[in-house]
Design an enzyme around this catalytic site. Structure first.
Site, PDB file in Angstrom:
ATOM      1  N   ASN A 115     -37.666  24.269 -58.169  1.00  0.00           N
ATOM      2  CA  ASN A 115     -36.606  23.833 -59.066  1.00  0.00           C
ATOM      3  C   ASN A 115     -37.166  23.746 -60.472  1.00  0.00           C
ATOM      4  O   ASN A 115     -38.211  23.121 -60.690  1.00  0.00           O
ATOM      5  CB  ASN A 115     -36.050  22.467 -58.644  1.00  0.00           C
ATOM      6  N   SER A 152     -31.266  25.616 -58.026  1.00  0.00           N
ATOM      7  CA  SER A 152     -30.563  24.971 -59.123  1.00  0.00           C
ATOM      8  C   SER A 152     -29.641  23.903 -58.567  1.00  0.00           C
ATOM      9  O   SER A 152     -28.926  24.143 -57.588  1.00  0.00           O
ATOM     10  CB  SER A 152     -29.748  26.008 -59.902  1.00  0.00           C
ATOM     11  N   GLU A 153     -29.639  22.724 -59.212  1.00  0.00           N
ATOM     12  CA  GLU A 153     -28.853  21.603 -58.694  1.00  0.00           C
ATOM     13  C   GLU A 153     -27.363  21.901 -58.634  1.00  0.00           C
ATOM     14  O   GLU A 153     -26.630  21.268 -57.876  1.00  0.00           O
ATOM     15  CB  GLU A 153     -29.046  20.344 -59.556  1.00  0.00           C
ATOM     16  N   ASN A 154     -26.875  22.828 -59.458  1.00  0.00           N
ATOM     17  CA  ASN A 154     -25.442  23.101 -59.473  1.00  0.00           C
ATOM     18  C   ASN A 154     -25.002  23.988 -58.325  1.00  0.00           C
ATOM     19  O   ASN A 154     -23.836  24.378 -58.259  1.00  0.00           O
ATOM     20  CB  ASN A 154     -25.023  23.721 -60.811  1.00  0.00           C
ATOM     21  N   GLY A 155     -25.903  24.299 -57.391  1.00  0.00           N
ATOM     22  CA  GLY A 155     -25.488  24.962 -56.174  1.00  0.00           C
ATOM     23  C   GLY A 155     -25.888  26.407 -56.016  1.00  0.00           C
ATOM     24  O   GLY A 155     -25.087  27.235 -55.602  1.00  0.00           O
TER      25      GLY A 155
END
Length: 456
Positions: free
Chosen positions: A260, A283-286
């Site tokens: 990440n 990525s944290e947004n998917g």
């Protein structure tokens, strides 16, 4: 069985003053912009809004802020929204900042009928002080309560008249979670099958969660679209020290890792991964995708652009919602997280966010990363613009994580954090140990094989 409404105005007309709204979206990606605009015209006030962020000035949830329709905002990120910032700092707006993964899980739990859960995100920081604590498997965890909304506003790509939903790429983000957690869920979709139905095996959110569906009208793609060609330097890296930090940090990535990369300098590390190394960037947004360039002509291999709704997929890539994304992090599936920082202490404490001049209620950002990733590397400049050290004995800013940093890379040096304390392992060419000591408040020792610019 039809759940179709004629317009956004009709769908939101009975939203009452004082309602709690859960709103999907990440940045400006996947926001229910038609429903938000209709609500700004309808005029409900004293609203509590739960969303990852609050749009931007004059767009998205920023419209409700400008109308002063929002009484309280529960969010992970203040963002580039001057109205949000000014109302918060003046006391007009009550704001509760929540770590991004915790916010996603609180919404998911609300939709699943789970009243509360324990998480390690935030342990050892100020937000943990008023929380109930328990120990599990030798680690400390704190209790977080679920969130349920009176209304959920959701953006989908495709819907049918039964309320079944399909989302598109990273526009999924918080939308499936919001859909489950509203007592009344209102969806706008780019495409609606008014006759027939969506293929059952392709449904992301079943229609049982949805009560109203409207056809979205015009969608404004306000997110910057950028394709990275080659590996040239960008304006952000005009500073030679930053170039060297990014190049040095790229060496932390090993073949086969799930990685990440944080916002800012860490994002640019992807372009410096050697071509013979294949990694998965998270990525944290998917989004999870292959990070290395398969060949010289593969211009779309740089997948990680937080908030991008349109992404060219490559073999091995996958999309998922925000709760799934942070489940990967908390579950220990991320091998390496590389983050920016504002301060790092000699104990490995990290502070990488702040709101100037304000005592913050709660804490935003992606705190789960520093508690869930197997290894945490921070890159930052050694001193701030005033010449003051950022490598501290004790952090003066609110902590993102306590004793979470494994390695610190600055424009002057590389430090490791060990059970015996902070250790200087590398110095940049042209720098001396004396200079580093003069610019470092933290106490540290020297590694037996101290490297200069990567050489003994």
């Amino acid at each position: 069985m039809t759940k179709l409404y004629a317009s956004a105005q009709e769908a939101v007309q009975d939203i009452q003053d004082g309602s709690t709204l859960i709103v999907g979206g990440f940045g400006l990606c996947g926001i229910p912009e038609n429903l938000i605009h209709a609500l700004s015209v309808q005029g409900s006030r004293e609203l509590t809004v739960v969303s990852n962020n609050c749009g931007v000035d004059g767009w998205g949830l920023g419209l409700l802020l400008e109308n002063k329709q929002i009484k309280k905002m529960i969010a992970s990120y203040v963002g580039e929204n001057r109205t949000f910032e000014s109302q918060y700092l003046s006391g007009e707006l009550d704001v509760e900042l929540v770590p991004q993964g915790t916010l996603a899980e609180r919404i998911r739990a609300g939709g699943a009928g789970i009243p509360a859960f324990y998480t390690a995100a935030g342990i050892g920081t100020p937000i943990a002080e008023a929380k109930e604590h328990r120990e599990f498997r030798g680690g400390a965890y704190m209790l977080e309560q679920a969130i349920v909304g009176d209304i959920a506003l959701v953006k989908a790509w495709k819907a049918d008249r039964f309320g079944n939903l399909i989302f598109r790429h990273t526009a999924r983000n918080f939308n499936p979670l919001a859909a489950t957690a509203g007592k009344l869920t209102i969806v706008e979709a780019e495409e609606i099958l008014t006759e027939g139905y969506l293929p059952p095996d392709e449904i992301h959110t079943p229609g049982i969660y949805v009560q109203r569906v409207i056809q979205g009208e015009a969608y404004h793609k306000r997110i910057e679209r950028r394709t990275v060609k080659g590996r040239e330097n960008h304006g952000f890296l005009a500073n030679d020290g930053r170039i060297k930090m990014v190049q040095r940090a790229a060496k932390e990535i090993k073949p086969g890792m799930n990685v990440n990369l944080g916002i800012g300098m860490p994002t640019l590390i992807a372009n410096r991964v050697p071509q013979d190394e294949s990694i998965m960037l998270h990525s944290e947004n998917g989004l999870l995708g292959i990070g290395a360039y398969p060949d010289e002509g593969a211009e779309d291999a740089d997948l990680i652009n937080a908030g991008k709704e349109t992404v060219t997929a490559v073999p091995g890539a996958s999309f998922f919602d925000s709760a799934e994304s942070f489940g990967m992090i908390r579950g220990g599936h991320i091998d390496l997280a590389i983050l920016g920082g504002m301060e790092v202490s000699e104990a490995g404490d990290l502070a990488n966010w702040m709101i100037p001049g304000k005592l913050v209620k709660g804490m935003g950002g992606a705190m789960d990363l520093v508690n869930g990733a197997k290894r945490v590397v921070v890159i930052m400049e050694h001193v701030n613009k005033y010449g003051e050290t950022k490598v501290k004995q004790h952090c003066s800013l609110p902590l993102t994580g306590k004793s979470v940093v494994h390695r610190l890379i600055t424009d002057l040096a590389v430090f490791d954090f060990t059970p015996d304390g902070m250790v200087l392992v590398e110095i940049e060419e042209g720098t001396s140990v004396d200079e580093i000591r003069a610019k470092t408040e933290a106490h540290f020792t020297l590694h037996a094989n101290l490297l200069v610019n990567g050489n003994e």
